[in-house]
Write a protein that holds these residues in place. Sequence first.
Motif, mmCIF file in Angstrom:
data_model
loop_
_atom_site.group_PDB
_atom_site.id
_atom_site.type_symbol
_atom_site.label_atom_id
_atom_site.label_comp_id
_atom_site.label_asym_id
_atom_site.label_seq_id
_atom_site.Cartn_x
_atom_site.Cartn_y
_atom_site.Cartn_z
ATOM 1 N N GLU A 1 0.838 -1.439 0.114
ATOM 2 C CA GLU A 1 0.092 -0.055 0.029
ATOM 3 C C GLU A 1 0.913 1.190 -0.004
ATOM 4 O OE1 GLU A 1 -3.657 0.393 2.501
ATOM 5 O OE2 GLU A 1 -2.468 2.387 3.176
ATOM 6 N N PRO A 2 1.641 1.545 0.790
ATOM 7 C CA PRO A 2 2.578 2.468 0.896
ATOM 8 C C PRO A 2 3.250 2.636 -0.704
ATOM 9 C CG PRO A 2 3.242 1.356 2.916
ATOM 10 C CD PRO A 2 2.150 0.444 2.159
ATOM 11 N N ALA A 3 3.732 1.721 -1.088
ATOM 12 C CA ALA A 3 4.217 1.779 -2.426
ATOM 13 C C ALA A 3 3.543 2.122 -3.608
ATOM 14 C CB ALA A 3 4.996 0.371 -3.048
ATOM 15 N N LEU A 4 2.362 1.610 -3.929
ATOM 16 C CA LEU A 4 1.428 1.889 -4.732
ATOM 17 C C LEU A 4 0.737 3.292 -4.505
ATOM 18 C CD1 LEU A 4 0.773 0.531 -7.356
ATOM 19 C CD2 LEU A 4 -1.419 -0.263 -6.458
ATOM 20 N N SER A 5 0.631 3.782 -3.491
ATOM 21 C CA SER A 5 -0.270 4.886 -3.091
ATOM 22 C C SER A 5 0.731 6.146 -3.481
ATOM 23 C CB SER A 5 -0.837 4.948 -1.792
ATOM 24 O OG SER A 5 -0.028 4.615 -0.826
ATOM 25 N N ARG A 6 2.048 5.817 -3.682
ATOM 26 C CA ARG A 6 2.849 6.864 -4.055
ATOM 27 C C ARG A 6 2.625 7.233 -5.406
ATOM 28 N NH1 ARG A 6 9.000 5.740 -2.341
ATOM 29 N NH2 ARG A 6 9.247 7.246 -3.914
ATOM 30 N N LEU A 7 2.264 6.279 -6.047
ATOM 31 C CA LEU A 7 2.225 6.642 -7.607
ATOM 32 C C LEU A 7 0.445 6.994 -7.650
ATOM 33 C CD1 LEU A 7 3.636 3.369 -9.120
ATOM 34 C CD2 LEU A 7 4.843 5.688 -8.732
ATOM 35 N N ALA A 8 -0.471 6.442 -6.843
ATOM 36 C CA ALA A 8 -1.767 6.847 -7.260
ATOM 37 C C ALA A 8 -2.640 6.624 -5.570
ATOM 38 C CB ALA A 8 -2.442 5.610 -7.942
ATOM 39 N N PRO A 9 -2.557 8.050 -5.043
ATOM 40 C CA PRO A 9 -3.007 8.104 -3.696
ATOM 41 C C PRO A 9 -4.554 7.180 -3.425
ATOM 42 C CG PRO A 9 -2.274 10.151 -4.183
ATOM 43 C CD PRO A 9 -2.403 9.119 -5.366
ATOM 44 N N ALA A 10 -5.067 6.970 -4.503
ATOM 45 C CA ALA A 10 -6.554 6.324 -4.359
ATOM 46 C C ALA A 10 -6.137 4.814 -4.207
ATOM 47 C CB ALA A 10 -7.269 6.370 -5.537
ATOM 48 N N ALA A 11 -4.943 4.220 -4.421
ATOM 49 C CA ALA A 11 -4.842 2.923 -4.069
ATOM 50 C C ALA A 11 -4.931 2.722 -2.642
ATOM 51 C CB ALA A 11 -3.314 2.516 -4.521
ATOM 52 N N ALA A 12 -4.734 3.419 -1.784
ATOM 53 C CA ALA A 12 -4.791 3.400 -0.096
ATOM 54 C C ALA A 12 -6.390 3.432 0.304
ATOM 55 C CB ALA A 12 -4.254 4.497 0.538
ATOM 56 N N GLU A 13 -7.396 3.870 -0.723
ATOM 57 C CA GLU A 13 -8.442 3.833 -0.291
ATOM 58 C C GLU A 13 -9.220 2.370 -0.610
ATOM 59 O OE1 GLU A 13 -9.567 6.590 1.312
ATOM 60 O OE2 GLU A 13 -7.439 7.394 1.094
#
Lengths: 374, 119
Positions: A156-168
């Motif tokens: 989650e920390p890695a992918l949400s750096r590219l797309a914050p929506a990933a964390a949601e």
Amino acid sequence: MSDLATTPLYDLHLELGARMVPFAGYSMPVQFDGIMAEHTRTREAAGLFDVSHMGQVILSGQDYATIAAGFETLVPVNAIGLAAGRQRYGLLTNALGGIEDDLMFANKGDHMLVVVNAACKADDIALMKAGLEPLGITVTEVTDRALIALQGPGAEPALSRLAPAAAEMRFMDVADLELEGVTCWVSRSGYTGEDGYEISVPEAQAEALARTLLDMDGVGPVGLGARDSLRLEAGLCLYNNDIGSTTTPVEAGLIWSIQKVRRAGGDREGGFPGAQVILPQIESGVPRTRVGLRPEGRAPMREGVVLFAEPEEGEAIGVITSGGFGPTVGGPVAMGYLPIDMAVPGTQVFGELRGKRLPLTVHTLPFVAANFKR
Amino acid sequence: MKFTEEHEWLQDEGEIVVVGITSHAAEQLGDVVFVELPEVGTEVTKDEEIVVIESVKAASDILAPLDGEIVEINDAIVDTPAMVNDDPQGEAWFFKMKPSDRAPMDEMMDEAGYQAFIG
């Protein structure tokens, strides 16, 4: 080797020093730095897996409800009731109640995206075409996208750096996310027992996206070797080992994947291949079932090891279908089939290994608790 | 040190011969998680499967390189199989044997020959 297919990440695997093996007709990385290190990296940080060999299939038609209604004739799931932006696990069944493949399917609003096992994809697509095209549903294999899994608490920390929506996203959500300027089909899912994502990316951008993710702290490449040990510890089935055309969903302990609406008494009871076998089994049980097993000694017991009730003599009572060393467990782990009266956690059985019968204990699954973001 | 095509090394120490697996073999096996050694006193025959070694991925057998008697085994690698990856040609020796026929050793490869063999 020249007749093996390659994925869009093949050159990157070689550059990263992967040991390549043939798998389901593809040249795939079995390991990079070592299976133990890659396994532990996925449990503790984040592992990046190339799963582009798996089949990505789009089902399109008049609308999602029409597609889902057709899909339900092949798969005992509630597909109609799956909300847009959500994904589910399901099984393609055969007329005898056996499992032709296990898969993930997602409601993408106006179409369905299905992801199937690499070794089964040609058969699955043929089966879906035969069953769905007469219903006006088009079955299209996606051949121009890679599939990357990013798994572990660092995903989650890695992918949400590219797309914050990933964390949601929650576990089993699906969404189209812009990653490095490219529209990717992302699901919050995986097959490791860890939180994470599966990312379908256009093949031309796949290597760049993989490199960007691998450059992030804690993210490293993981091969098929650790993928196998991770899914085994997570108690997840490997098609053609733990499930297959002669095991039913009930024997396999996968009743949970058949929602109530498709079971006896449900509004859309039956109506899938093998329902006449599977539905009665749900009601009255089966003589054998899939179990977790922990060898009491240190020797791994792998697929094919025959199980006995007694340390000497007696008939075989079952068999191991997957087994090996569980790096997180710190010892050998296995799954197999046993008679229902033996399938009780704590029961001791014996596996014949190199001419000796060695003790194992029936264990609850999973061996390592799942770490999903529900 | 002598080497076999089965990726074992043999160190001749006069009366006895120390046997282990090569660095190349250990790397090919990957992470070793289980080792089963023969009992001390066992009489073994050349090419008999006498050791079981399991990595995360697979099981392999190790063959007796010579006829003879097992006189000592390395319990440390049974307790800590990862030693086989860390120091295969040193601390992680497998067993010591007293050969009854040393002749096959003359046919075995030296270091340079083994390096050429594994390419």
